[in-house]
Design an enzyme around this catalytic site. Structure first.
Site, PDB file in Angstrom:
ATOM      1  N   GLU A  79       4.984 -10.702  -2.860  1.00  0.00           N
ATOM      2  CA  GLU A  79       5.424 -11.828  -3.526  1.00  0.00           C
ATOM      3  C   GLU A  79       6.844 -12.183  -3.222  1.00  0.00           C
ATOM      4  N   CYS A 192      -6.737  -0.286   0.012  1.00  0.00           N
ATOM      5  CA  CYS A 192      -7.264  -1.326   0.955  1.00  0.00           C
ATOM      6  C   CYS A 192      -6.355  -1.514   1.987  1.00  0.00           C
ATOM      7  N   GLN A 233      10.275   1.496  43.018  1.00  0.00           N
ATOM      8  CA  GLN A 233      10.097   2.861  42.099  1.00  0.00           C
ATOM      9  C   GLN A 233      10.399   2.493  40.753  1.00  0.00           C
ATOM     10  N   GLU A 317       1.740  -5.039   6.730  1.00  0.00           N
ATOM     11  CA  GLU A 317       0.941  -3.859   6.324  1.00  0.00           C
ATOM     12  C   GLU A 317       1.911  -2.500   6.113  1.00  0.00           C
ATOM     13  N   GLY A 318       3.005  -2.813   5.417  1.00  0.00           N
ATOM     14  CA  GLY A 318       3.995  -1.691   5.355  1.00  0.00           C
ATOM     15  C   GLY A 318       4.881  -1.805   6.481  1.00  0.00           C
ATOM     16  N   THR A 319       6.295  -1.842   6.536  1.00  0.00           N
ATOM     17  CA  THR A 319       7.243  -2.043   7.744  1.00  0.00           C
ATOM     18  C   THR A 319       7.115  -0.634   8.225  1.00  0.00           C
ATOM     19  N   HIS A 320       7.857  -0.534   9.685  1.00  0.00           N
ATOM     20  CA  HIS A 320       8.006   0.432  10.485  1.00  0.00           C
ATOM     21  C   HIS A 320       8.787   1.451   9.551  1.00  0.00           C
TER      22      HIS A 320
HETATM   23  P1  TGC Z   1       3.145   6.059  -4.808  1.00  0.00           P
HETATM   24  O1  TGC Z   1       3.709   6.638  -6.140  1.00  0.00           O
HETATM   25  O2  TGC Z   1       3.311   6.468  -3.332  1.00  0.00           O
HETATM   26  O3  TGC Z   1       1.586   5.745  -4.948  1.00  0.00           O
HETATM   27  C1  TGC Z   1       1.087   5.130  -6.199  1.00  0.00           C
HETATM   28  C2  TGC Z   1      -0.680   5.715  -6.435  1.00  0.00           C
HETATM   29  O4  TGC Z   1      -1.185   4.835  -5.107  1.00  0.00           O
HETATM   30  C3  TGC Z   1      -1.734   6.172  -4.433  1.00  0.00           C
HETATM   31  N1  TGC Z   1      -1.350   5.802  -2.755  1.00  0.00           N
HETATM   32  C4  TGC Z   1      -2.177   5.468  -1.854  1.00  0.00           C
HETATM   33  N2  TGC Z   1      -3.660   5.565  -1.986  1.00  0.00           N
HETATM   34  C5  TGC Z   1      -4.333   4.848  -1.013  1.00  0.00           C
HETATM   35  N3  TGC Z   1      -3.606   4.718   0.218  1.00  0.00           N
HETATM   36  C6  TGC Z   1      -2.330   4.734   0.367  1.00  0.00           C
HETATM   37  N4  TGC Z   1      -1.742   4.414   1.735  1.00  0.00           N
HETATM   38  C7  TGC Z   1      -1.631   5.097  -0.749  1.00  0.00           C
HETATM   39  N5  TGC Z   1      -0.421   5.330  -1.020  1.00  0.00           N
HETATM   40  C8  TGC Z   1      -0.101   5.933  -2.275  1.00  0.00           C
HETATM   41  C9  TGC Z   1      -1.010   7.210  -4.758  1.00  0.00           C
HETATM   42  O5  TGC Z   1      -1.707   8.561  -4.571  1.00  0.00           O
HETATM   43  C10 TGC Z   1      -0.767   6.889  -6.198  1.00  0.00           C
HETATM   44  O6  TGC Z   1      -2.005   7.161  -6.977  1.00  0.00           O
HETATM   45  P2  TGC Z   1      -2.052   7.713  -8.468  1.00  0.00           P
HETATM   46  O7  TGC Z   1      -3.320   8.017  -8.557  1.00  0.00           O
HETATM   47  O8  TGC Z   1      -1.096   9.037  -8.531  1.00  0.00           O
HETATM   48  O9  TGC Z   1      -1.500   6.544  -9.126  1.00  0.00           O
HETATM   49  O10 TGC Z   1       3.792   4.686  -4.921  1.00  0.00           O
HETATM   50  P3  TGC Z   1       5.127   4.002  -4.486  1.00  0.00           P
HETATM   51  O11 TGC Z   1       5.630   3.018  -5.589  1.00  0.00           O
HETATM   52  O12 TGC Z   1       5.982   5.249  -4.521  1.00  0.00           O
HETATM   53  O13 TGC Z   1       4.955   3.238  -3.181  1.00  0.00           O
HETATM   54  C11 TGC Z   1       4.915   3.783  -2.036  1.00  0.00           C
HETATM   55  C12 TGC Z   1       4.871   2.995  -0.902  1.00  0.00           C
HETATM   56  C13 TGC Z   1       6.415   2.417  -0.621  1.00  0.00           C
HETATM   57  C14 TGC Z   1       4.375   3.686   0.382  1.00  0.00           C
HETATM   58  C15 TGC Z   1       3.988   1.490  -1.091  1.00  0.00           C
HETATM   59  O14 TGC Z   1       4.306   0.982  -2.102  1.00  0.00           O
HETATM   60  C16 TGC Z   1       3.578   0.999   0.320  1.00  0.00           C
HETATM   61  O15 TGC Z   1       3.212   0.810   1.341  1.00  0.00           O
HETATM   62  N6  TGC Z   1       4.531  -0.232   0.417  1.00  0.00           N
HETATM   63  C17 TGC Z   1       4.273  -1.312   1.457  1.00  0.00           C
HETATM   64  C18 TGC Z   1       3.820  -2.417   1.137  1.00  0.00           C
HETATM   65  C19 TGC Z   1       2.817  -3.057   2.007  1.00  0.00           C
HETATM   66  O16 TGC Z   1       2.254  -2.255   3.022  1.00  0.00           O
HETATM   67  N7  TGC Z   1       2.417  -4.364   1.829  1.00  0.00           N
HETATM   68  C20 TGC Z   1       1.520  -4.913   2.763  1.00  0.00           C
HETATM   69  C21 TGC Z   1       0.811  -6.056   1.893  1.00  0.00           C
HETATM   70  S1  TGC Z   1      -0.405  -6.718   2.705  1.00  0.00           S
HETATM   71  C22 TGC Z   1      -0.336  -7.238   4.607  1.00  0.00           C
HETATM   72  O17 TGC Z   1       0.675  -7.015   4.919  1.00  0.00           O
HETATM   73  C23 TGC Z   1      -1.463  -7.647   5.123  1.00  0.00           C
HETATM   74  S2  TGC Z   1      -0.834  -8.259   6.638  1.00  0.00           S
HETATM   75  C24 TGC Z   1      -2.826  -8.595   7.068  1.00  0.00           C
HETATM   76  C25 TGC Z   1      -2.897  -9.166   8.498  1.00  0.00           C
HETATM   77  O18 TGC Z   1      -2.661 -10.546   8.681  1.00  0.00           O
HETATM   78  O19 TGC Z   1      -3.388  -8.445   9.103  1.00  0.00           O
HETATM   79  P1  FAD Z   2      11.415  -6.466   2.576  1.00  0.00           P
HETATM   80  O1  FAD Z   2      10.686  -5.463   1.682  1.00  0.00           O
HETATM   81  O2  FAD Z   2      12.428  -7.397   1.730  1.00  0.00           O
HETATM   82  O3  FAD Z   2      12.134  -5.591   3.659  1.00  0.00           O
HETATM   83  C1  FAD Z   2      13.214  -6.219   4.441  1.00  0.00           C
HETATM   84  C2  FAD Z   2      13.673  -4.864   5.100  1.00  0.00           C
HETATM   85  O4  FAD Z   2      14.444  -3.894   4.459  1.00  0.00           O
HETATM   86  C3  FAD Z   2      12.672  -4.340   6.232  1.00  0.00           C
HETATM   87  O5  FAD Z   2      13.049  -3.874   7.329  1.00  0.00           O
HETATM   88  C4  FAD Z   2      12.070  -2.985   5.452  1.00  0.00           C
HETATM   89  O6  FAD Z   2      11.742  -1.878   6.223  1.00  0.00           O
HETATM   90  C5  FAD Z   2      13.534  -2.789   4.910  1.00  0.00           C
HETATM   91  N1  FAD Z   2      13.457  -1.870   3.516  1.00  0.00           N
HETATM   92  C6  FAD Z   2      12.771  -2.327   2.319  1.00  0.00           C
HETATM   93  N2  FAD Z   2      12.741  -1.171   1.331  1.00  0.00           N
HETATM   94  C7  FAD Z   2      13.324  -0.192   2.332  1.00  0.00           C
HETATM   95  C8  FAD Z   2      13.643   1.335   2.024  1.00  0.00           C
HETATM   96  N3  FAD Z   2      13.424   1.673   0.794  1.00  0.00           N
HETATM   97  N4  FAD Z   2      14.315   1.972   2.566  1.00  0.00           N
HETATM   98  C9  FAD Z   2      14.606   1.665   4.007  1.00  0.00           C
HETATM   99  N5  FAD Z   2      14.372   0.339   4.490  1.00  0.00           N
HETATM  100  C10 FAD Z   2      13.976  -0.636   3.579  1.00  0.00           C
HETATM  101  N6  FAD Z   2       1.090  -9.698   2.472  1.00  0.00           N
HETATM  102  C11 FAD Z   2      -0.144  -9.633   1.821  1.00  0.00           C
HETATM  103  O7  FAD Z   2      -0.148  -9.326   0.423  1.00  0.00           O
HETATM  104  N7  FAD Z   2      -1.024 -10.305   2.338  1.00  0.00           N
HETATM  105  C12 FAD Z   2      -1.225 -10.790   3.419  1.00  0.00           C
HETATM  106  O8  FAD Z   2      -2.141 -11.378   3.739  1.00  0.00           O
HETATM  107  C13 FAD Z   2       0.222 -10.576   4.252  1.00  0.00           C
HETATM  108  N8  FAD Z   2       0.044 -11.361   5.493  1.00  0.00           N
HETATM  109  C14 FAD Z   2       1.101 -11.594   6.196  1.00  0.00           C
HETATM  110  C15 FAD Z   2       1.473 -12.092   7.442  1.00  0.00           C
HETATM  111  C16 FAD Z   2       2.468 -12.251   7.933  1.00  0.00           C
HETATM  112  C17 FAD Z   2       2.512 -13.288   9.151  1.00  0.00           C
HETATM  113  C18 FAD Z   2       3.708 -11.781   7.333  1.00  0.00           C
HETATM  114  C19 FAD Z   2       5.007 -11.911   8.200  1.00  0.00           C
HETATM  115  C20 FAD Z   2       3.783 -11.030   6.386  1.00  0.00           C
HETATM  116  C21 FAD Z   2       2.312 -10.758   5.712  1.00  0.00           C
HETATM  117  N9  FAD Z   2       2.433 -10.121   4.440  1.00  0.00           N
HETATM  118  C22 FAD Z   2       1.313 -10.257   3.605  1.00  0.00           C
HETATM  119  C23 FAD Z   2       3.335  -9.649   3.897  1.00  0.00           C
HETATM  120  C24 FAD Z   2       4.069  -8.178   4.289  1.00  0.00           C
HETATM  121  O9  FAD Z   2       3.309  -7.340   4.013  1.00  0.00           O
HETATM  122  C25 FAD Z   2       5.499  -8.059   4.101  1.00  0.00           C
HETATM  123  O10 FAD Z   2       6.428  -9.155   4.994  1.00  0.00           O
HETATM  124  C26 FAD Z   2       6.085  -6.635   4.257  1.00  0.00           C
HETATM  125  O11 FAD Z   2       5.294  -5.670   3.236  1.00  0.00           O
HETATM  126  C27 FAD Z   2       7.430  -6.504   4.122  1.00  0.00           C
HETATM  127  O12 FAD Z   2       8.034  -7.130   2.942  1.00  0.00           O
HETATM  128  P2  FAD Z   2       9.259  -8.269   2.936  1.00  0.00           P
HETATM  129  O13 FAD Z   2       8.797  -9.104   3.962  1.00  0.00           O
HETATM  130  O14 FAD Z   2       9.544  -8.730   1.480  1.00  0.00           O
HETATM  131  O15 FAD Z   2      10.623  -7.391   3.371  1.00  0.00           O
END
Ligand code: TGC
Ligand code: FAD
Length: 338
Positions: A79, A192, A233, A317-320
């Site tokens: 969001e 997922c 080289q 999909e989760g930043t670096h």
């Molecule tokens: P935390 O307390 O760690 O976990 C909450 C509950 O979730 C479980 N869990 C997982 N389950 C499966 N896979 C994982 N990777 C999991 N990580 C945690 C955990 O066991 C727990 O379960 P329960 O039963 O105890 O409730 O949660 P937290 O609030 O501390 O957050 C952890 C953190 C920061 C790692 C998580 O919020 C996170 O991964 N943040 C990054 C968000 C993200 O990756 N967004 C991606 C959006 S989608 C996208 O980018 C699509 S791009 C698609 C494309 O075009 O290819």
């Molecule tokens: P922020 O969370 O605001 O982060 C900004 C910076 O701060 C980053 O460098 C981050 O690593 C850093 N940061 C944040 N928290 C911390 C911390 N605790 N410690 C250290 N550093 C931190 N999302 C979906 O749901 N579905 C999709 O299909 C999808 N597709 C996408 C396609 C594209 C082209 C892009 C660019 C993004 C997409 N996303 C999607 C969203 C994507 O998952 C988010 O951009 C990403 O999770 C980071 O969130 P943010 O952009 O709000 O950055």
């Protein structure tokens, strides 16, 4: 070609093993991360939650047509004010009576494929009957529902082959039959993401292979100081580094694939795979770009497109950094998130 929902068994899907699926991700991303993105979102983020958490009726209704590419899905988690911390989402659903429809309000941002999606897996907070704590649930929101809109996000300089947009929800009435009943809480969307991140960990190796091969061919053809620049080289050192990093990335992906086959791959290992292979691919793309000199910045030589794409892959999909902290938490037992 049978790539959509490939790891799913039944419902018109290929039922591919994890390594075969990974190899398809390599070949797609060797061409463009946006193509792999399309496949990741359809397969891992839209079809997989329906297959893992949906009712039999939902699976029958959506999966065969999604596998055939007749229906496009997307995944709404992020969001405007909730990116790395999806637990802070504001999108919410209120049920209209114990067995009634859900009314959804909120906004999702950065959603791959949303402007062309027929069905969106939307994650929203709701309060179940008999409870007072909000919990995250998944909903299948369909194109044509009143109050639902998906404006396109224009002006991206990265992942231009992939369409991105918002999901806007204004009092959208979603039938109870569209709730994914099989999961509650943040682990729903995070599991997922574990599927999708696995595919990205493979796909990134494909992008690195693509830029390496282009740089190898170019440096063999390009003559400076009277000889191919591949003969110097310093150029060979760059090629060797790329070659070795790709081999290591491939081995990591393959090892994770074998673990996944045996149901032993953990989310933290997937974080390691996604984090390290995407970092490797981005570094490789920047190095390969430098080896083409001025031509490296031109679209017709393709490497700059990979560099720009991989900047997104590094972030979505989760930043670096988030994967660094997830691994750090696993190593130390201490959470550095907040
Ligand atoms: P935390 O307390 O760690 O976990 C909450 C509950 O979730 C479980 N869990 C997982 N389950 C499966 N896979 C994982 N990777 C999991 N990580 C945690 C955990 O066991 C727990 O379960 P329960 O039963 O105890 O409730 O949660 P937290 O609030 O501390 O957050 C952890 C953190 C920061 C790692 C998580 O919020 C996170 O991964 N943040 C990054 C968000 C993200 O990756 N967004 C991606 C959006 S989608 C996208 O980018 C699509 S791009 C698609 C494309 O075009 O290819
Ligand atoms: P922020 O969370 O605001 O982060 C900004 C910076 O701060 C980053 O460098 C981050 O690593 C850093 N940061 C944040 N928290 C911390 C911390 N605790 N410690 C250290 N550093 C931190 N999302 C979906 O749901 N579905 C999709 O299909 C999808 N597709 C996408 C396609 C594209 C082209 C892009 C660019 C993004 C997409 N996303 C999607 C969203 C994507 O998952 C988010 O951009 C990403 O999770 C980071 O969130 P943010 O952009 O709000 O950055």
């Amino acid at each position: 070609m049978g790539f959509l929902g490939a790891p799913i068994h039944g419902y018109g899907c290929a039922g591919m093993g994890p390594v075969a699926y990974g190899l398809t991700m390599i070949e797609l991303e060797r061409q463009d991360s946006g193509i792999r993105s399309f496949c990741s979102v359809q397969s891992a983020l839209a079809m997989w939650p329906i297959s893992a958490f949906g009712t039999e009726e939902q699976k029958q209704r959506w999966l065969p047509r999604m596998a055939a590419g007749e229906v496009i899905g997307c995944f709404g988690l992020t969001e405007p004010n909730s990116g790395s911390d999806p637990g802070s989402m504001r999108t919410h659903a209120v049920q209209d009576g114990p067995d009634g429809d859900y009314i959804l309000n909120g906004q999702k941002f950065w959603i791959t494929n949303s402007p062309i999606a027929d069905v969106c897996v939307v994650w929203a907070k709701t309060i179940d009957h008999g409870s007072d704590a909000p919990v995250i649930r998944g909903f299948l929101v369909e194109r044509g529902m009143k109050g639902f809109d998906t404006p396109e996000t224009k002006g991206k300089l990265s992942l231009r082959a992939s369409i991105t947009g918002e999901i806007v929800l204004n009092d959208v009435r979603v039938p109870k039959a569209n709730l994914l009943p099989g999961v509650k809480g943040l682990k729903g969307p995070l599991s997922c993401l574990t599927q999708a991140r696995y595919g990205i960990g493979w796909g990134a190796v494909g992008a690195a292979m693509g830029v390496y091969e282009r740089a190898r061919r170019y440096t063999l053809d390009r003559v400076q100081f009277g000889r191919p620049i591949a003969g110097f080289q310093l150029t060979q050192q760059k090629l060797v580094e790329l070659h070795n990093e790709i081999a290591k990335g491939l081995l990591l992906a393959h090892h994770c694939g074998r673990l996944k086959e045996h149901g032993k791959l953990t989310p933290v290992q997937v974080s390691m795979l996604k984090r390290d292979n995407v970092r490797m691919a981005l570094t490789a793309a920047r190095t390969a770009r430098s080896m083409l000199g001025g031509n490296g910045i031109m679209g017709e030589f393709h490497i700059m497109r990979h560099v720009c794409n991989l900047e997104t892959v590094f972030t979505y999909e989760g930043t670096h950094e988030i994967h660094t902290l997830a691994i750090g938490r696993a190593i130390t037992g201490l959470s550095a998130f907040s």
